[in-house]
Design an enzyme around this catalytic site. Structure first.
Site, PDB file in Angstrom:
ATOM      1  N   HIS A 120       0.935  -1.261  -0.162  1.00 57.14           N
ATOM      2  CA  HIS A 120       0.181   0.015   0.080  1.00 57.14           C
ATOM      3  C   HIS A 120       0.845   1.193  -0.053  1.00 57.14           C
ATOM      4  O   HIS A 120       0.696   2.148   0.845  1.00 57.14           O
ATOM      5  CB  HIS A 120      -0.833   0.003   1.168  1.00 57.14           C
ATOM      6  CG  HIS A 120      -1.876  -1.207   1.257  1.00 57.14           C
ATOM      7  ND1 HIS A 120      -2.478  -1.536   2.503  1.00 57.14           N
ATOM      8  CD2 HIS A 120      -2.523  -1.923   0.121  1.00 57.14           C
ATOM      9  CE1 HIS A 120      -3.372  -2.640   2.292  1.00 57.14           C
ATOM     10  NE2 HIS A 120      -3.230  -2.691   0.981  1.00 57.14           N
ATOM     11  N   PRO A 121       1.988   1.307  -1.019  1.00 55.19           N
ATOM     12  CA  PRO A 121       2.647   2.578  -0.847  1.00 55.19           C
ATOM     13  C   PRO A 121       1.847   3.861  -1.342  1.00 55.19           C
ATOM     14  O   PRO A 121       0.989   3.732  -2.293  1.00 55.19           O
ATOM     15  CB  PRO A 121       3.759   2.380  -1.745  1.00 55.19           C
ATOM     16  CG  PRO A 121       3.173   1.273  -2.981  1.00 55.19           C
ATOM     17  CD  PRO A 121       2.070   0.651  -2.009  1.00 55.19           C
TER      18      PRO A 121
END
Length: 551
Positions: A468-469
């Site tokens: 989930h960058p």
């Protein structure tokens, strides 16, 4: 080639934005380096571990050695395919908590509070959970993105939810509705047994309308003339060419490639650009900064019985599931197997959930390797709001070189305390009667891992990215030196250039990012078109125990 709008990236945000612009009569070109998303490895939900481990579909990014994780390099999958990361992700659908978006607004993203974004979540959704609880007033019924729930036939799903209740946590009928906090059914972007990616929801319908076209090519940089973005330089077929934008260029290339392209185009920290011999167009030190992610661990348990998916973890079992899916689009192949979840607060003084659970009725890893022989199950769990921040920077001015990715995982001392709570609270949940009846023993961390030092060592050696960058071109006020785009998505200091992906998030949201990324594309399209859905003054559920603690 020329269009009104040139969008870089056919992923979650880019597809939604391109669809809305084309629907409004604008000519749109979407540039995508990856190829087709057709084929069972992507379209079969149960095969989710394959595409993110295939160079055909994934950019192959990885972090630099992470000091907080013992120098390990963590993989950072990003979709290189039509549909982007929505074509290689776990298909889990989470809007995020209402407080996430209110925080965005407080941090300078005016117009992005929960009341502002809720209408866009509803516009994009075609929710199919009305018969399974929840409040339809909070959900969308006619959008292009189908959101469904798995059948939860395996008794372990119900046992997990009931164990959460027995441990004293709420049960929620719809964590994407009024009440996120609690245990309940998990939702997914799956429709009629297939992955319902941004490509299926948005790009394919838009292509039929005639206003949108897709160009397969490698984006090298944005062409900027006299302070205005005029096109995108791409490479295809061994040739370099420029695709012109009559109105605007929109970057939606992911929180890794978007800051890279901004820097290659002369937008970023001036000193860093100078190091690589890139002329500075706009000195924005926030480009590539503010990198965030969710870390998680897999807490795994051996099962007392055979009610797990392990019986299919062999060539014949997989062939049976695959064959049934190919011919009927039904059966175990039609689910991502994440059918139950939980969102809890780690302490009574926490306003809203800061721990997320994904339950899975088998003990495996995303790379497909079983952690132990025999029947078992696991829960993916981790803190939601780490204070650690990293950065994406250039490795070279050569566009073909991958950027330098440093998350600085676990660099803030609070992260360790929060992760210890995750492990200890999870053990309490699995010790409750509904789940304890299924547990033979704890596989990992293992019963011998008890002290802070032992737990910390396990986290250091085993924590993985939840993929989930975000946050590397964050929204903020135009006078904020670390903001990259204003609340309209416009890159500060450059005309005709916007960002419409998870790069703009001021802070990571509570849960998986595909839903908020699509919402961002939907809303940025309206900013471009000069229109806005009216805010909805919906009052989300906040745990009364927290409210009582504040009095």
């Amino acid at each position: 080639m020329e269009a009104d709008y040139v969008v870089i990236g056919a992923g979650s945000g880019g597809s939604a934005l391109a669809y809305r612009l084309a629907e409004a009569g604008k000519k749109v070109i979407v540039i995508e380096h990856g190829g087709t998303d057709e084929g069972p490895f992507i379209q079969m939900p149960a095969a989710l571990s394959y595409p993110m481990n295939m160079g055909l579909y994934d950019w192959g990014f990885g972090s630099e050695p992470e000091p907080g994780l013992g120098g390990r390099r963590l993989v950072t999958p990003r979709g290189k395919v039509i549909g982007g990361s929505s074509s290689i992700n776990g298909m889990v659908y989470v809007r995020g908590h209402a407080c996430d978006f209110d925080h965005w607004a407080e941090q300078g993203a005016a117009g992005w509070a929960y009341a502002d974004v809720l209408p866009y979540f509803k516009r994009m959704e075609h929710w199919h959970g009305a018969g399974d609880g929840g409040d339809a007033d909070w959900r969308g019924a006619s959008g292009p993105l189908h959101v469904t729930r798995g059948p939860r036939r395996n008794p372990l799903f119900g046992a997990f939810i009931e164990a959460g209740r027995a441990a004293g946590y709420p049960v929620t009928a719809d964590y994407n509705g009024r009440q996120q906090e609690g245990f309940g059914p998990m939702e997914a972007t799956i429709w009629k047994g297939r992955r319902w990616s941004a490509a299926n929801a948005y790009l394919r319908p838009a292509l039929k309308g005639g206003n949108l076209s897709i160009v397969k090519g490698f984006a090298r940089k944005v062409e900027i003339v006299d302070g205005r973005a005029t096109g995108v330089e791409i490479e295809r077929g061994g040739q370099i060419e420029v695709i012109r934008a009559r109105a605007e260029v929109v970057l939606a290339a992911s929180s890794i490639n978007t800051p890279k392209l901004l820097m290659l185009s002369g937008i970023g920290a001036g000193a860093h650009l100078a190091e690589h011999g890139i002329a500075v167009v706009a000195d924005r030190p926030g480009v590539g900064a503010n990198l965030q992610d969710h870390l998680e661990i897999y807490m795994q348990f051996a099962a007392q019985h055979t009610d797990t998916l392990y019986k299919y973890w062999n060539i014949w079992g997989k062939a049976l599931i695959g064959a049934q899916w190919l011919f009927t689009k039904q059966g175990l192949g039609a689910s991502n197997q994440f059918e139950a979840c939980g969102f809890i607060r780690s302490d009574k003084g926490i306003e809203y959930p800061d721990i997320q659970y994904h339950f899975l009725p088998i003990a495996v890893r995303y790379d497909g390797k079983a952690a132990a022989e025999g029947h078992g199950f696991q829960v993916h769990c981790g803190p939601m709001r780490s204070k650690s921040r990293g950065a994406v920077t250039l490795r070279s001015k050569d566009p073909r070189q991958a950027p330098v990715i440093r998350f600085n995982y676990m660099s803030h001392p609070d992260d360790w305390e929060e992760f210890r709570k995750v492990i200890r609270l999870t053990r309490e949940i699995f010790a409750q009667a509904p789940m304890a009846a299924h547990v033979k023993h704890e596989i990992q961390p293992g019963a011998g891992v008890q002290s802070d030092a032992e737990i910390d060592a396990f986290i250091r050696d085993h924590a993985e990215s939840a993929y989930h960058p975000c946050g590397t071109a964050r929204m903020g006020r135009a006078d904020d030196p670390m903001a990259v785009v204003d609340p309209e998505g416009r890159v500060i200091g450059v005309e005709g250039l916007r960002v419409a992906d998870s790069s703009v998030f001021p802070r990571v949201t509570n849960g998986n990012l595909n839903g908020p990324s699509i919402m961002t594309g939907e809303k940025m399209a309206d900013h471009i078109l000069g229109r806005r859905l009216a805010p909805e003054n919906a009052e989300p559920w906040i745990n009364p125990n927290w409210r009582a603690a504040q009095r």
